[in-house]
Design a protein around this motif. Structure first.
Motif, PDB file in Angstrom:
ATOM      1  N   PHE A 203       0.820  -1.199   0.087  1.00 54.84           N
ATOM      2  CA  PHE A 203      -0.005  -0.168  -0.043  1.00 54.84           C
ATOM      3  C   PHE A 203       0.872   1.228  -0.161  1.00 54.84           C
ATOM      4  O   PHE A 203       1.954   1.310   0.730  1.00 54.84           O
ATOM      5  N   LEU A 204       0.505   2.147  -0.732  1.00 55.07           N
ATOM      6  CA  LEU A 204       1.249   3.430  -0.825  1.00 55.07           C
ATOM      7  C   LEU A 204       0.100   4.467  -0.147  1.00 55.07           C
ATOM      8  O   LEU A 204      -0.903   4.542  -0.423  1.00 55.07           O
ATOM      9  N   LEU A 205       0.475   5.048   1.013  1.00 55.39           N
ATOM     10  CA  LEU A 205      -0.583   5.949   1.741  1.00 55.39           C
ATOM     11  C   LEU A 205       0.003   7.503   1.667  1.00 55.39           C
ATOM     12  O   LEU A 205       1.264   7.749   1.841  1.00 55.39           O
ATOM     13  N   GLY A 206      -1.215   7.963   1.454  1.00 56.51           N
ATOM     14  CA  GLY A 206      -0.842   9.479   1.643  1.00 56.51           C
ATOM     15  C   GLY A 206      -0.848   9.923   2.984  1.00 56.51           C
ATOM     16  O   GLY A 206      -1.130   9.241   3.979  1.00 56.51           O
ATOM     17  N   SER A 207      -1.408  11.415   3.264  1.00 59.71           N
ATOM     18  CA  SER A 207      -1.590  12.069   4.471  1.00 59.71           C
ATOM     19  C   SER A 207      -2.558  11.394   5.189  1.00 59.71           C
ATOM     20  O   SER A 207      -3.739  10.781   4.562  1.00 59.71           O
ATOM     21  N   GLY A 208      -2.610  11.050   6.504  1.00 59.87           N
ATOM     22  CA  GLY A 208      -3.748  10.446   7.285  1.00 59.87           C
ATOM     23  C   GLY A 208      -3.921   9.059   6.920  1.00 59.87           C
ATOM     24  O   GLY A 208      -5.105   8.550   7.022  1.00 59.87           O
ATOM     25  N   LEU A 209      -2.976   8.346   6.622  1.00 62.24           N
ATOM     26  CA  LEU A 209      -3.123   6.929   6.070  1.00 62.24           C
ATOM     27  C   LEU A 209      -4.117   6.700   4.855  1.00 62.24           C
ATOM     28  O   LEU A 209      -4.630   5.544   4.770  1.00 62.24           O
ATOM     29  N   GLU A 210      -4.099   7.797   4.084  1.00 63.62           N
ATOM     30  CA  GLU A 210      -5.288   7.788   2.923  1.00 63.62           C
ATOM     31  C   GLU A 210      -4.744   6.587   2.020  1.00 63.62           C
ATOM     32  O   GLU A 210      -3.539   6.836   1.458  1.00 63.62           O
ATOM     33  N   ILE A 211      -5.278   5.651   1.412  1.00 66.10           N
ATOM     34  CA  ILE A 211      -4.925   4.675   0.419  1.00 66.10           C
ATOM     35  C   ILE A 211      -4.827   5.330  -0.801  1.00 66.10           C
ATOM     36  O   ILE A 211      -5.797   5.864  -1.233  1.00 66.10           O
ATOM     37  N   ARG A 212      -3.514   5.487  -1.509  1.00 69.67           N
ATOM     38  CA  ARG A 212      -3.348   6.004  -2.657  1.00 69.67           C
ATOM     39  C   ARG A 212      -3.187   5.156  -3.780  1.00 69.67           C
ATOM     40  O   ARG A 212      -3.535   5.173  -4.953  1.00 69.67           O
ATOM     41  N   LYS A 213      -2.746   3.873  -3.401  1.00 68.04           N
ATOM     42  CA  LYS A 213      -2.457   2.767  -4.609  1.00 68.04           C
ATOM     43  C   LYS A 213      -2.290   1.606  -3.654  1.00 68.04           C
ATOM     44  O   LYS A 213      -1.793   1.312  -2.572  1.00 68.04           O
ATOM     45  N   VAL A 214      -2.826   0.479  -4.323  1.00 69.43           N
ATOM     46  CA  VAL A 214      -2.628  -0.828  -3.802  1.00 69.43           C
ATOM     47  C   VAL A 214      -2.047  -1.787  -4.936  1.00 69.43           C
ATOM     48  O   VAL A 214      -2.457  -1.910  -6.062  1.00 69.43           O
ATOM     49  N   TRP A 215      -1.352  -2.581  -4.320  1.00 65.83           N
ATOM     50  CA  TRP A 215      -0.734  -3.783  -5.160  1.00 65.83           C
ATOM     51  C   TRP A 215      -0.773  -4.971  -4.590  1.00 65.83           C
ATOM     52  O   TRP A 215      -0.701  -5.302  -3.493  1.00 65.83           O
ATOM     53  N   ASN A 216      -1.655  -6.060  -5.362  1.00 69.29           N
ATOM     54  CA  ASN A 216      -1.902  -7.432  -5.028  1.00 69.29           C
ATOM     55  C   ASN A 216      -0.812  -8.244  -5.242  1.00 69.29           C
ATOM     56  O   ASN A 216      -0.337  -8.277  -6.611  1.00 69.29           O
ATOM     57  N   GLY A 217       0.149  -8.732  -4.273  1.00 68.84           N
ATOM     58  CA  GLY A 217       1.360  -9.315  -4.692  1.00 68.84           C
ATOM     59  C   GLY A 217       0.925 -11.049  -4.651  1.00 68.84           C
ATOM     60  O   GLY A 217       2.159 -11.624  -4.289  1.00 68.84           O
ATOM     61  N   TYR A 218      -0.027 -11.635  -4.652  1.00 64.99           N
ATOM     62  CA  TYR A 218      -0.282 -12.973  -4.751  1.00 64.99           C
ATOM     63  C   TYR A 218       0.748 -13.782  -5.517  1.00 64.99           C
ATOM     64  O   TYR A 218       1.451 -14.380  -5.326  1.00 64.99           O
ATOM     65  N   TYR A 219       0.812 -13.113  -6.976  1.00 63.37           N
ATOM     66  CA  TYR A 219       2.029 -13.460  -7.599  1.00 63.37           C
ATOM     67  C   TYR A 219       2.981 -12.501  -7.654  1.00 63.37           C
ATOM     68  O   TYR A 219       2.702 -11.052  -7.184  1.00 63.37           O
TER      69      TYR A 219
ATOM     70  N   ARG B  41       6.699  10.208  -6.741  1.00 55.10           N
ATOM     71  CA  ARG B  41       6.839  11.503  -7.170  1.00 55.10           C
ATOM     72  C   ARG B  41       5.305  12.143  -7.583  1.00 55.10           C
ATOM     73  O   ARG B  41       5.405  13.417  -7.214  1.00 55.10           O
ATOM     74  N   GLN B  42       4.357  11.461  -7.893  1.00 55.96           N
ATOM     75  CA  GLN B  42       3.084  12.200  -8.166  1.00 55.96           C
ATOM     76  C   GLN B  42       2.592  12.459  -6.746  1.00 55.96           C
ATOM     77  O   GLN B  42       2.062  13.520  -6.872  1.00 55.96           O
ATOM     78  N   LEU B  43       2.579  11.728  -5.809  1.00 51.95           N
ATOM     79  CA  LEU B  43       1.849  11.700  -4.465  1.00 51.95           C
ATOM     80  C   LEU B  43       2.654  12.927  -3.901  1.00 51.95           C
ATOM     81  O   LEU B  43       1.870  13.756  -3.175  1.00 51.95           O
ATOM     82  N   THR B  44       3.956  13.301  -3.805  1.00 48.68           N
ATOM     83  CA  THR B  44       4.434  14.316  -3.205  1.00 48.68           C
ATOM     84  C   THR B  44       4.345  15.510  -4.038  1.00 48.68           C
ATOM     85  O   THR B  44       4.232  16.497  -3.310  1.00 48.68           O
ATOM     86  N   ARG B  45       4.205  15.446  -5.122  1.00 48.04           N
ATOM     87  CA  ARG B  45       3.810  16.622  -6.066  1.00 48.04           C
ATOM     88  C   ARG B  45       2.156  17.140  -5.507  1.00 48.04           C
ATOM     89  O   ARG B  45       1.884  18.470  -5.327  1.00 48.04           O
ATOM     90  N   ASP B  46       1.424  16.244  -5.266  1.00 43.85           N
ATOM     91  CA  ASP B  46       0.013  16.383  -4.836  1.00 43.85           C
ATOM     92  C   ASP B  46       0.018  17.031  -3.377  1.00 43.85           C
ATOM     93  O   ASP B  46      -0.896  17.874  -3.128  1.00 43.85           O
ATOM     94  N   ILE B  47       0.740  16.617  -2.505  1.00 42.49           N
ATOM     95  CA  ILE B  47       0.790  16.889  -1.072  1.00 42.49           C
ATOM     96  C   ILE B  47       1.629  18.345  -0.874  1.00 42.49           C
ATOM     97  O   ILE B  47       1.620  18.571   0.588  1.00 42.49           O
ATOM     98  N   ARG B  48       2.696  18.373  -1.679  1.00 41.71           N
ATOM     99  CA  ARG B  48       3.809  19.513  -1.306  1.00 41.71           C
ATOM    100  C   ARG B  48       3.422  20.782  -1.992  1.00 41.71           C
ATOM    101  O   ARG B  48       3.791  20.533  -3.031  1.00 41.71           O
TER     102      ARG B  48
END
Length: 210
Positions: A124-140, A155-162
């Motif tokens: 999981f990639l989390l943004g501010s306040g534990l907001e889920i920004r991206k999820v990858w399922n790694g079964y494979y 890069r995109q997340l930091t651009r959004d929050i900074r």
């Protein structure tokens, strides 16, 4: 997949013991507005997990200077968790969940493994306040993010929050010159002392015991 871990939802603020047996709250490890990468793994026995974490450990120095906190959650016991962390040479936080609270709460039991019944691996990639920004399922294994993918998403997340991403913005310069540092990192939204503690991995000093 449990709808509580869809993009846009808030990741549950779990309290779990770390590799020193100290309970830690996930939101305290994240620290304010910084991104966080949370990796849920099967455990020490899984070669795919070990390979993913080897890459994450090599990538860790970039996460540190980029103000992103990685956290691993495993269903191993304390001893095995420490063995894995030490073999990797990792200096970031490992949380262990022997009772499978995370697995059951998120409804991600890997029912095809009738020996271990681990969690289905997720990143999981989390943004501010534990907001889920991206999820990858790694079964494979190929479902897991490469460090190049994490770099691009961060890069995109930091651009959004900074707001100070582009210092050529004349409005930002005007605010700085007027003494308003609230939009600048780490001069307003977070103090340098806090930043340096996080970069040093001094969890006891900035996150404390849950």
């Amino acid at each position: 997949m449990n709808p509580k871990i869809d993009v846009g939802q808030t990741f549950p603020d779990y309290v779990l013991p770390d590799h020193t047996k100290t309970p830690r709250r996930l939101s305290a490890l994240q620290s304010e507005a910084d991104p966080m990468v949370v990796v849920l793994i099967r455990g020490f026995f899984c070669p795919k997990d070990r390979e993913q974490l080897r890459e994450l450990t090599r990538f860790h120095s970039q996460l540190v200077v980029g103000s992103c906190t990685p956290v691993v959650i495993t269903t191993d016991d304390w001893h095995t968790t420490n063995n894995l962390r030490q073999q990797l040479g990792a200096s970031y936080t490992f949380l262990y969940d022997e009772e499978h609270h995370v697995r059951d709460d998120l409804d991600i039991c890997e029912y095809t493994d009738t020996q271990h019944y681990p969690m289905i691996p997720h990143t999981f990639l989390l943004g501010s306040g534990l907001e889920i920004r991206k999820v990858w399922n790694g079964y494979y294994y190929w479902g897991r993010p490469s460090t190049a993918e994490l770099h691009a998403e961060l890069r995109q997340l930091t651009r959004d929050i900074r707001r100070d991403w582009d210092l050529s913005d004349p409005e930002l310069k005007k605010r700085w010159n007027a003494g308003d540092k609230s939009d600048f990192y780490p001069y307003g939204m977070k103090w340098m002392e806090q930043t340096l503690k996080e970069m040093a991995g001094a969890v006891d000093q900035y996150a404390g015991k849950a």
